[in-house]
Write an enzyme that holds these catalytic residues in place. Structure first.
Site, PDB file in Angstrom:
ATOM      1  N   LYS A 171       0.806  -1.226   0.000  1.00 16.73           N
ATOM      2  CA  LYS A 171       0.000   0.000   0.000  1.00 16.73           C
ATOM      3  C   LYS A 171       0.840   1.276   0.000  1.00 16.73           C
ATOM      4  O   LYS A 171       0.406   2.299  -0.521  1.00 16.73           O
ATOM      5  CB  LYS A 171      -0.962   0.006   1.192  1.00 16.73           C
ATOM      6  CG  LYS A 171      -2.117  -0.962   0.997  1.00 16.73           C
ATOM      7  CD  LYS A 171      -3.237  -0.713   1.988  1.00 16.73           C
ATOM      8  CE  LYS A 171      -4.428  -1.597   1.706  1.00 16.73           C
ATOM      9  NZ  LYS A 171      -4.214  -3.000   2.137  1.00 16.73           N
TER      10      LYS A 171
ATOM     11  N   GLU B 113     -10.364   6.807   4.252  1.00 15.48           N
ATOM     12  CA  GLU B 113     -11.032   5.847   5.114  1.00 15.48           C
ATOM     13  C   GLU B 113     -10.051   4.720   5.400  1.00 15.48           C
ATOM     14  O   GLU B 113      -9.076   4.530   4.677  1.00 15.48           O
ATOM     15  CB  GLU B 113     -12.243   5.261   4.377  1.00 15.48           C
ATOM     16  CG  GLU B 113     -11.911   4.146   3.355  1.00 15.48           C
ATOM     17  CD  GLU B 113     -11.072   4.605   2.163  1.00 15.48           C
ATOM     18  OE1 GLU B 113     -11.046   5.822   1.881  1.00 15.48           O
ATOM     19  OE2 GLU B 113     -10.437   3.748   1.526  1.00 15.48           O
TER      20      GLU B 113
ATOM     21  N   SER C 157       1.792  -9.730  -0.968  1.00 16.79           N
ATOM     22  CA  SER C 157       1.422  -8.320  -0.824  1.00 16.79           C
ATOM     23  C   SER C 157       1.776  -7.705   0.527  1.00 16.79           C
ATOM     24  O   SER C 157       1.973  -6.498   0.622  1.00 16.79           O
ATOM     25  CB  SER C 157      -0.074  -8.145  -1.089  1.00 16.79           C
ATOM     26  OG  SER C 157      -0.833  -9.012  -0.260  1.00 16.79           O
TER      27      SER C 157
HETATM   28  C1  LIG Z   1      -5.086  -4.084   1.748  1.00 16.15           C
HETATM   29  C2  LIG Z   1      -4.354  -5.331   1.461  1.00 16.15           C
HETATM   30  C3  LIG Z   1      -4.756  -6.202   0.426  1.00 16.15           C
HETATM   31  C4  LIG Z   1      -6.002  -6.000  -0.389  1.00 16.15           C
HETATM   32  O1  LIG Z   1      -6.016  -4.861  -1.175  1.00 16.15           O
HETATM   33  P1  LIG Z   1      -5.840  -4.906  -2.765  1.00 16.15           P
HETATM   34  O2  LIG Z   1      -6.204  -3.527  -3.176  1.00 16.15           O
HETATM   35  O3  LIG Z   1      -6.756  -5.950  -3.297  1.00 16.15           O
HETATM   36  O4  LIG Z   1      -4.425  -5.239  -3.038  1.00 16.15           O
HETATM   37  C5  LIG Z   1      -3.976  -7.324   0.168  1.00 16.15           C
HETATM   38  N1  LIG Z   1      -2.878  -7.597   0.901  1.00 16.15           N
HETATM   39  C6  LIG Z   1      -2.466  -6.787   1.911  1.00 16.15           C
HETATM   40  C7  LIG Z   1      -1.252  -7.167   2.664  1.00 16.15           C
HETATM   41  C8  LIG Z   1      -3.198  -5.631   2.223  1.00 16.15           C
HETATM   42  O5  LIG Z   1      -2.778  -4.849   3.226  1.00 16.15           O
END
Ligand SMILES: *Cc1c(COP(=O)(O)O)cnc(C)c1O
Length: 403
Positions: free
Chosen positions: A95, A117, A383
């Site tokens: 993010k 948000e 992610s």
């Molecule tokens: C917020 C988040 C997601 C989901 O958000 P996407 O916009 O679908 O990528 C996935 N993995 C992590 C670690 C997150 O913090």
């Protein structure tokens, strides 16, 4: 196979095929138009891009490594599984990539304050971080129920200097927080910029967040170019709103690479407890844009659920909705149980504790590895890291894993 990239999308009204657009109150439209114009101007500005790349390199720690997970792959018993390590970024997830982009844009536009948000608090923390770095004020709107649940992230935001604004309406969760943040935004669009948390919302947010996240796939493509074959055979990423998935996919859309977006099937479709929007939803409008939507008969968004709080959103990015209809990306599911299995496997076979969100992608990669077989390569977007999840996982699932 011939594929086309999506660089020419969205169109000037923000549409990816029939999805996206801008369904907002008339007084908000000029504000969004101003953001679009400012973004289109800076997006090819060398000094903006230099500043952002410098932050990616020296602040976030990019490029993030691509790691070949030998023991995890061997346990899956088929293709080689690689992980793009977004969990190693500063703040522990992907993010920060788009938060820095949005914060830098706000600064160039002369804004004083970022607002957003947050649900579980991950977006709030990443944005509060970017605001601190760039000397901007930051207001994070958060449902009261979420504030109680996500105490450590609330504390992190406050330590970083952000103001956490409690939202009491409705369920006190993400949906109400979005409504409250948009309302606050309308009161002062001159000094504030709304920084959305995924590839969702009205135009230009899905485009802008995608563009900022696309660094993930560009790096991965370069990192794979040196290996035999030069490309992975398949990409896998989890899909909540869809930003980390588009981050990985975008650079590969015109290549002969299969792509899988993994949605949470929660405790199963029979239970009704899931958030598999592209699998089970139908087109509708939420938060100012058109997309696949899990909805009731009357079109109101359904209550959704996943063990991964970053994945439980009833809508999904408009570009994913389009990529589903064109068939370029396959949207599949992993359940809570499969994700928790992958969470422990990755922890115990590789020493990497993944976010439960990312564990959904890893879980599907295990199935796909068996299907594709030896000699093939699967690249998974890891992610985020799972430090935020360990207490929850032990409390709810630990007994089955000897804890
Ligand atoms: C917020 C988040 C997601 C989901 O958000 P996407 O916009 O679908 O990528 C996935 N993995 C992590 C670690 C997150 O913090």
């Amino acid at each position: 196979m011939e594929h086309r990239d999506n660089r020419s999308l969205p169109d000037s009204k923000g549409y990816f095929g029939e999805y996206g657009g801008s369904f907002v109150p008339p007084q908000l439209q000029p504000v969004l138009d101003e953001i679009t114009a400012a973004y289109l101007k800076i997006k090819d500005d060398p000094s903006f891009n230099r500043e952002l790349s410098d932050l990616y390199k020296h602040y976030v720690g990019r490029p993030s490594p691509v790691f070949r997970a030998e023991r995890f792959s061997a346990a899956a018993g088929g293709a080689d599984i690689y992980f793009k390590r977004e969990d190693l970024n500063h703040t522990g997830a992907h993010k920060i990539n788009h938060c820095l982009g949005e914060a830098l844009l706000a600064k160039r536009m002369g804004k004083r304050k970022l607002i957003a948000e947050t649900g579980a608090g991950q977006h709030g923390v990443a944005l509060a971080t970017a605001a601190a770095l760039l000397g901007l004020e930051c207001d994070i709107y958060m449902g009261e129920a979420d504030i109680k649940k996500e105490h450590p992230n609330v504390s992190r935001m406050r330590v970083l200097g952000a103001r956490v604004v409690p939202v009491a309406a409705g369920l006190g969760a993400l949906k109400e927080a979005v409504d409250a943040a948009f309302e606050a935004y309308l009161k002062d669009p001159v000094n504030q910029l709304y920084a959305i948390g995924s590839v969702v919302g009205p135009h230009p947010f899905p485009m802008m967040v995608r563009d900022f996240q696309a660094v993930v796939g560009r790096e991965a493509k370069e990192q794979f170019a040196a290996s035999p074959g030069g490309l992975p055979d398949a990409l896998v990423a989890c899909v909540g709103g869809g930003s980390n998935a588009l981050g990985l996919f975008t650079a590969f859309l015109s290549d002969d690479v299969a792509m899988y977006g993994v949605e949470p099937s929660g405790t199963g479709f029979g239970s009704g407890q899931h958030a598999a929007t592209l699998t089970k939803g139908r087109p509708g409008v939420i938060h100012g844009f058109k997309c696949y939507l899990l909805q009731e008969e009357d079109g109101s968004p359904s209550k959704v659920y996943s063990a991964a709080s970053g994945l439980d959103y009833p809508g999904v990015g408009p570009e994913h909705s389009y990529l589903k209809d064109t068939g370029r990306v396959s949207y599949v599911c992993a359940s809570d149980a499969e994700a928790i299995d992958a969470f422990f496997a990755l922890s115990r076979l590789e020493g990497i504790i993944p976010a439960i969100e990312s564990a959904h992608a890893a879980a599907y990669a295990v199935k796909l590895a068996k299907e594709l077989g030896k000699g093939k390569k699967i690249l998974v977007n890891l992610s985020g890291r799972g430090d935020k999840d360990v207490d929850f996982v032990i409390g709810k699932y630990g007994a089955a894993y000897g804890l």
